[in-house]
Every structure is written in C-alpha cells, then in structure tokens.
Design an enzyme around this catalytic site. Sequence first.
Site, PDB file in Angstrom:
ATOM      1  CD  GLU A 120      -2.425  -1.190   2.833  1.00  0.00           C
ATOM      2  OE1 GLU A 120      -2.413  -0.156   3.519  1.00  0.00           O
ATOM      3  OE2 GLU A 120      -3.001  -2.228   3.166  1.00  0.00           O
ATOM      4  CE  LYS A 122       4.535   5.263   7.084  1.00  0.00           C
ATOM      5  NZ  LYS A 122       4.491   6.683   7.361  1.00  0.00           N
ATOM      6  CG  ASP A 124       3.575  12.711   4.840  1.00  0.00           C
ATOM      7  OD1 ASP A 124       3.361  12.373   6.021  1.00  0.00           O
ATOM      8  OD2 ASP A 124       4.500  13.472   4.501  1.00  0.00           O
ATOM      9  CE1 TYR A 230      -8.192   6.564  -2.040  1.00  0.00           C
ATOM     10  CE2 TYR A 230      -6.098   7.715  -1.825  1.00  0.00           C
ATOM     11  CZ  TYR A 230      -7.191   7.329  -2.596  1.00  0.00           C
ATOM     12  OH  TYR A 230      -7.265   7.720  -3.899  1.00  0.00           O
ATOM     13  CE  LYS A 321       9.025   7.261   6.208  1.00  0.00           C
ATOM     14  NZ  LYS A 321       9.227   7.560   7.607  1.00  0.00           N
ATOM     15  CB  CYS A 415       9.851  47.611 -11.778  1.00  0.00           C
ATOM     16  SG  CYS A 415       9.805  46.154 -12.826  1.00  0.00           S
ATOM     17  CB  CYS A 418      10.313  48.572 -16.483  1.00  0.00           C
ATOM     18  SG  CYS A 418       9.040  48.910 -15.267  1.00  0.00           S
ATOM     19  CB  CYS A 433       5.995  46.638 -11.651  1.00  0.00           C
ATOM     20  SG  CYS A 433       6.449  47.666 -13.052  1.00  0.00           S
ATOM     21  CB  CYS A 439       6.904  46.679 -16.878  1.00  0.00           C
ATOM     22  SG  CYS A 439       7.868  45.430 -16.026  1.00  0.00           S
TER      23      CYS A 439
HETATM   24  S1  IVH Z   1      -0.919   0.721   8.772  1.00  0.00           S
HETATM   25  C1  IVH Z   1      -0.257  -1.407  12.504  1.00  0.00           C
HETATM   26  N1  IVH Z   1      -1.136   1.616   6.322  1.00  0.00           N
HETATM   27  O1  IVH Z   1       1.807   5.516   8.863  1.00  0.00           O
HETATM   28  C2  IVH Z   1      -0.259  -0.668  11.254  1.00  0.00           C
HETATM   29  N2  IVH Z   1      -0.341   3.093   8.001  1.00  0.00           N
HETATM   30  O2  IVH Z   1       4.003   4.818  10.867  1.00  0.00           O
HETATM   31  C3  IVH Z   1      -0.531   0.757  11.445  1.00  0.00           C
HETATM   32  N3  IVH Z   1       0.112   5.342   7.223  1.00  0.00           N
HETATM   33  O3  IVH Z   1       0.247   6.145  11.917  1.00  0.00           O
HETATM   34  C4  IVH Z   1      -0.625   1.569  10.275  1.00  0.00           C
HETATM   35  N4  IVH Z   1      -0.469   5.026   5.116  1.00  0.00           N
HETATM   36  O4  IVH Z   1      -0.718   7.262   9.866  1.00  0.00           O
HETATM   37  C5  IVH Z   1      -0.781   1.906   7.582  1.00  0.00           C
HETATM   38  N5  IVH Z   1      -1.410   2.302   4.113  1.00  0.00           N
HETATM   39  C6  IVH Z   1      -1.059   2.578   5.381  1.00  0.00           C
HETATM   40  C7  IVH Z   1      -0.620   3.855   5.777  1.00  0.00           C
HETATM   41  C8  IVH Z   1      -0.256   4.071   7.104  1.00  0.00           C
HETATM   42  C9  IVH Z   1      -0.022   5.895   6.021  1.00  0.00           C
HETATM   43  C10 IVH Z   1       0.617   6.054   8.425  1.00  0.00           C
HETATM   44  C11 IVH Z   1      -0.345   5.963   9.574  1.00  0.00           C
HETATM   45  C12 IVH Z   1       0.461   5.432  10.751  1.00  0.00           C
HETATM   46  C13 IVH Z   1       1.872   5.607  10.267  1.00  0.00           C
HETATM   47  C14 IVH Z   1       2.695   4.466  10.821  1.00  0.00           C
END
Ligand code: IVH
Length: 681
Positions: A120, A122, A124, A230, A321, A415, A418, A433, A439
């Site tokens: 999945e 991750k 932010d 999501y 990461k 400016c 000009c 300006c 200009c």
């Molecule tokens: S699973 C036990 N799935 O990442 C599993 N977390 O460092 C717990 N996050 O606090 C989280 N996308 O805010 C999971 N597809 C995803 C995620 C996800 C973002 C964030 C989440 C969590 C942090 C964990």
Amino acid sequence: MSETLSKDSKLQQEIDQLREILRDHNYRYYVLDDPQVPDAEYDRLFRQLKKIEEENPDLITPDSPTQRVGAQALDEFHQVTHRVPMLSLDNVFNEEELQAFDKRLKDRLDSEDTVEYVCEPKLDGLAVSLIYENGLLVQAATRGDGQTGEDITQNIRTIGSIPLKLIGSGYPSQLEVRGEVFMPLPGFNRMNQKAAENGDKVFANPRNAAAGSLRQLDSKITATRPLDMYCYSIGFVEGGEMPQRHFDILQQLKEWGFKINPEIRLAQGAEQCQQYHDDILAKRDKLPYEIDGIVYKVNDIGLQQRLGFVSRAPRWATAHKFPAQEELTTLLDVEFQVGRTGALTPVARLEPVSVGGVTVSNATLHNMDEVERMGLCIGDTVVIYRAGDVIPKVVRPIPEKRPADAEPIVMPTHCPVCDSAIEKHADEAVARCSGGLYCQAQVKEAIKHFASRRAMDVDGLGDKLVEQFVDEGLIKHVADLFHLTVEQVAGLERMGEKSAKNLIDALEASKATTLQRFIYGLGIREVGEATALNLANFYGSLENVQQASQESLLSVPDVGPVVAEHIHRFFQQSHNLEVIHDLQNSGVHWPEVEVDHEAEKPLEGLTYVLTGTLSQMGRDQAKQYLQQLGAKVSGSVSKKTHCVVAGENAGSKLTKAESLGIDILDEEGFISFLREQQLLD
Ligand code: IVH
C-alpha cells in the site's frame, strides 16, 4: 388520526428517499469520483431535504446528508481512549533491509513458504479512527500518542468521502475503521495560492494543511478544506465477522462505502514488494497526493496473529521509506519576479540541493508577508520542501544557523525590470510594478497570455519564443505579433525558415477568433474565461464593452465592483485602446455576437454532454459554443441530459446515452447546428 399517521409516514418516506438518493450521489461523487448528476441537481435535492427538515426538525437524524457541518464550534476537543491501541510501523530504507524483514518473518514462522504481502502507498497525512455502531458513524478520533487521541467527530463528518452511514449490509454492529486523512495536491495548491494572494498564511505542505484543518474547533472551517481519506485497516470489531485476509478486509470496507487506495496490490515475497516500491516511486510525482513510502503487510490475518507485535509496532508490517522531500540548503539571494499584472513575487535563489531526487536551486516565497512571517534573511540555512507537482518552497529558516553577515530581505522600491515605482495598496497583499505595458516583464507575460491556448490560441508560439521576441526588440506589445515577418522570425536563434513560416501562418489563422477569446486574451485583471464570455454575451460587441460604465458592468453576471473597476480602468487607458485598434487593423476579427437580453437562447435550460474527440475543434471550444447558446455543459450523462455530442472514440458516456434514449449528435451534426446558429462560417 390515521390520516395524520399516514401523512407522517409519507413524509418520513420522502425524507428517507431523498437521503438515500443524496447518499448515493455523494458516494459516486466523492468515493467513486464518477458523479451521475450535475452539481445543480444535487444542490436541488439537498435544498429540498433541508427545507423539509427545517419544517420538521424532529425528523432530523445525525446520518442525514444535511448534517455534515456542525452547528456550533467546540470549546475544546475531548480526549478519547483507543480500545485497540493505534500502532506505528517499523521502517526499512533499502532492498537489503526489506529482504531482512521478509527473512525474519519466515524464520519466526519457521517456514520457507513465500509470504503474501499487501502493498500500500504510505500516505503522508494523519491517522484517524472511525467508530461505526450499527452502521452509523458515532465517533472519530486522532491517533494522538497511540493510546489516547482527540475526538474530532464533528470535523471528520465534513469529509465527503467518509460515510456517515454504511452502504449495504452485513457489517458488524461495532466496527472501527482506520485510515489516513490527507489533502490531495490540486486542492492544496489551490488553497495555498488563494492564501498567498490574500496575504494569509500558506501551509508548508499538504500534511500540515490536513492537520491544521482537522484541528479546527469550528467544523464550518474544516468543511471548506479539500480533505479526503483512504482507509487501510480495522480496529475493534464486535457483533460480526470480518474476512481473514487483509486484502479482503479492504475490499469489504470498499463495499460498505469507504475509499480504498486504488494502487493497493498483492505481492508474493520480498522481490515483488521491491518491484511494487520501484513502480510507485517512479510515479510518485504523478500521484495526486503525497506519499512518503510503501507499507507492506502480511495478508493472512492468522499469520499476523502468530507474528504479533514488538513494543509499539507490528512484526507483520513495515514501511519502506522514500527519499526525503525536505532538505537543508543556503538561501543565497532573493530576486523579485514580475507577473502579468505587475505583481512582484519574491523568489529564493538557493545553493543547489537534491530534494527527493531532483536538484532544486530556486524556490517560491509567495509574498513579502510570508517572508516576514518566517523572519527570513539572506544567508540563512533554510528547509526546502518539494513534492509532486508542488513548486519547491522555502518552509522556514533555521535561526540557530544564521551567519553573522546575514542580510535582511527588502522589497525593492523600483521594478527590477523597468525601474518604474513599486506600489502596494493597503488592502492588497501583493506589491505591483506600476510600469504597466512599459514594463518588459509585464509585456512578456501579457503576450504569453494573449497567445495562449484558451485565448488567441497561436499554435507554436511558446514562452521562450515570446521572450526572445521581446528581448530582441521585435515586439513591444501584443499587436506587434501580427507585424512580424518570416525573415524576422527566421533570423532568431534555432529558428529555420520553415518553422518561421509556420509561425506566421499560425498567427494569421489565429486572427479569426471569438469576442470571448479576444476579451479574455486582453488580460484584464480578474477577467477569466467565464467573465469574458459573460461580457461578450451581455454587450455583444467590443465597442459596447469598452463604453460600458462601471454601473452597467455590475449588471453582467459574475461581475462585482472590483472586477467592474478593473474592466472600466482598462478601457480608460489610451495605450490599451491603441493596442486594440492596432489588432483590429491587423485583421483580428470574430463573428458577431447577437444580444437581445429578452431573446431566448436556443439551448437555454438544456443540459449537454461532450464526449469523444472532435476533429474540427477542441472540447473547450465546443463547450464555449454550447454555453453561448445557453446550454449547461455537464461532465456526466444522466436522465437529466438532453443531448450528447459524441466525437470519435466516444466510450461509456455514449453507450449510457444510448441506453437512456438521449439525443445524440455526431460531429457533423454538431457543426451544421453551429452553422445554423451562425457561430461557424
Ligand atoms: S498501517 C499497525 N497503512 O503511517 C499498522 N499506516 O508509521 C498501522 N500510514 O500512523 C498503520 N499510510 O498514519 C498503515 N497504508 C497505510 C498507511 C499508514 C499511512 C501512516 C499511519 C500510521 C503511520 C505508521
């Protein structure tokens, strides 16, 4: 008595029906991203429900689509204890560490079998927990420290993609759903751009924007923020069963109305996980939201349970990461860029630094208020942020690292291009300006705008070429474009005779335009395409627009006092009138626009849908014609659609229109209709 009862139950039935329809539209719009009805239709049904509820307040229930925004702001957020702690994830940073993770699992399971993972993105954003009782959302909370979070139910309810009531059946009586709330990039960019224009605080990144939005005590503010969610897991479950595979749990959540990331895939073993990681990393910049890595989760819940947890993270999952999107570098200088309307934007010149794999040496500073808010100095070490389609920006300085010779950033009084005086109105965030078309910077931007696709649409006249023309002194204002000769153009660097001829031909062809495009192309402040169309339709001729008083302009749909003043002032200036005169003398022309305010527009009240590719005009152009004739142009086909204009390779919209028995016009039919309406020669 029985009469009142049946009246009540009829009313209840009507309310239930309206709510169901609105829920369904909502779901299609926010979750499936595939609206079935035009916004206006949704609004109409919404108002209808709202009215009945206002007349019968005792029939209002919290799951009604009208109840997303709370009536009252909170004094504070209450603490909530999570029944199942919200854990964090361990990290891996490269392929070896990923393989080591996979091997550790196999060792622990004492098995050589390939492990099946769910991969999945991750996101932010912020982790939240949603609690549903008998299918109704009763509580939403932040993760907090994992044990206790804050009750943000009122704010979460404003997010359109989160169901207040689950769809379908078979859900446990108590269900906790978890996921990430985030702000998609297009919405984030729009919001920040507006904030910068208004001199308001801009958010450093979408994560902060999402966090700031959820932290509002007044849910009316949250409701204006483009948030989304999501879902990625469940917490506690009671009174029902959930599937025994993580992937199937997600599919089940999707069926109950939640949004699940469409990029989620299954992978067999570490190698396929790495492949997924590489694929997503390659398209990271194209995703409409921010991600900071990949999460791999063991699919089989039985195996998850055998693997268990270490301290605060599960053994059965890890985060891979991505490279950071924030880096440190030095602010070498600040320059000021002049835009089309003269607005000055401070731009940071940086010691080049690689951020998320791209070298960054410039970053926007938005406006001087922002520079002052950050207390930024030249020479500072600064945090730079870059992601997706977001222009790199300076987030903040590190004051502890400030050198002794750091210099303050001062707005120039003149400016940089000009030398005209810089003006700043007290009620505006930006300084401008005052040079106008004197200009060169403003001239360049004005010409780029004039030639752009939605204005005069001069094929092949790109930004670089415009800059060359102005720098070489070949053009001083837009009208000079039409005095260019093949010889002049061919004399430029990297320009052959052939491309020079093509450009002159394109300029010639662009002279046949529309009044709306022409007005839009003039680049009057605050006059976008829609306003230009309204002006053209309202006044019918350029002369009438030019002569319109400020008062008269206020009668044009969409035009308020500020815009009216900009339009009026534009046509008061003799140099603008000279340019317009010159353009018309060069042969720029457009078909007459008929105005008769009383006259009926032939397509008034009708909804049209455009689909497929038209060979003789772009979709924007076709849309403009339809709007000019009074039609409403919608993006989706429904029972309310009156006609579908179908070009080449029309797909599902055409099929749907056919099945609903809606009128269909092919390109040929459409063109001859436009001819009949004298919009085409
Ligand atoms: S699973 C036990 N799935 O990442 C599993 N977390 O460092 C717990 N996050 O606090 C989280 N996308 O805010 C999971 N597809 C995803 C995620 C996800 C973002 C964030 C989440 C969590 C942090 C964990």
